[in-house]
Design a protein around this motif. Structure first.
Motif, short mmCIF file in Angstrom:
data_model
loop_
_atom_site.label_atom_id
_atom_site.label_comp_id
_atom_site.label_asym_id
_atom_site.label_seq_id
_atom_site.Cartn_x
_atom_site.Cartn_y
_atom_site.Cartn_z
N MET A 1 0.78 -1.27 -0.12
CA MET A 1 -0.21 0.01 0.03
C MET A 1 0.77 1.25 0.10
O MET A 1 0.56 2.35 -0.29
N TYR A 2 2.04 1.21 0.33
CA TYR A 2 3.19 2.16 0.31
C TYR A 2 3.78 2.13 -0.79
O TYR A 2 4.66 3.29 -1.09
N ARG A 3 3.50 1.49 -1.89
CA ARG A 3 4.29 1.45 -3.09
C ARG A 3 3.22 1.81 -4.19
O ARG A 3 3.67 1.86 -5.35
N ALA A 7 0.09 6.19 -2.78
CA ALA A 7 0.86 6.15 -1.45
C ALA A 7 0.76 7.51 -0.63
O ALA A 7 0.73 7.28 0.65
N ASN A 8 0.83 8.58 -1.21
CA ASN A 8 0.73 9.79 -0.27
C ASN A 8 -0.50 9.85 0.42
O ASN A 8 -0.45 10.58 1.45
N ILE A 9 -1.74 9.40 0.08
CA ILE A 9 -2.95 9.42 0.36
C ILE A 9 -2.83 8.60 1.61
O ILE A 9 -3.26 8.69 2.81
N TRP A 12 -0.74 10.17 4.36
CA TRP A 12 -1.55 11.05 4.95
C TRP A 12 -2.43 10.72 6.13
O TRP A 12 -2.56 11.17 7.33
N ASN A 13 -3.30 9.81 5.62
CA ASN A 13 -4.16 9.05 6.44
C ASN A 13 -3.47 8.61 7.63
O ASN A 13 -3.87 8.44 8.92
N SER A 14 -2.29 7.78 7.65
CA SER A 14 -1.72 7.33 8.58
C SER A 14 -1.22 8.43 9.68
O SER A 14 -1.31 8.31 10.74
N ALA A 15 -0.69 9.53 9.03
CA ALA A 15 -0.31 10.74 9.89
C ALA A 15 -1.53 11.18 10.67
O ALA A 15 -1.26 11.45 11.91
#
Length: 114
Positions: A1-3, A7-9, A12-15
């Motif tokens: 999911m980070y690749r 991945a920027n979304i 952001w959701n993780s942050a």
């Protein structure tokens, strides 16, 4: 999911999630949830953010996910609990097919999926 291209979304959701974990005592907000909620918990999860700095009497109450999951689900109106008895912190990554079946509502009892 980070690749993936999005991945920027995900990042952001993780942050946003980690900000909420670190700054907001959301446990008191559970009774305010009105939408259908499904909690998905790996029973072998040992994650407890902040446990290394928690007092020993608090730390002793952490990491009991089978018990804590039921307690959390009971505090949320119309909540369902999908437990993954042999999984840890990220069943959505470790066992994607089983997780998707539970997530999509095919079965909300992960015991029957294994």
């Amino acid at each position: 999911m980070y690749r993936r291209p999005d991945a920027n979304i995900v990042a952001w959701n993780s942050a946003l999630l980690y900000d909420m974990i670190a700054t907001q005592p959301v446990i008191y907000e559970r009774p305010r949830l009105k939408s259908s909620t499904t909690l998905m918990i790996g029973d072998k999860d040992v994650t407890a953010i902040g446990s290394n700095s928690a007092p020993s009497n608090v730390s002793a109450k952490l990491r009991h996910y089978p018990e804590l999951g039921g307690t959390a689900a009971a505090a949320i109106l119309n909540a369902k609990l999908a437990e993954f008895p042999n999984e840890q912190h990220t069943p959505q990554l470790q066992y994607l097919e089983v997780f998707h079946k539970a997530f999509l509502g095919t079965h909300l009892n992960a015991h029957s999926l294994q």
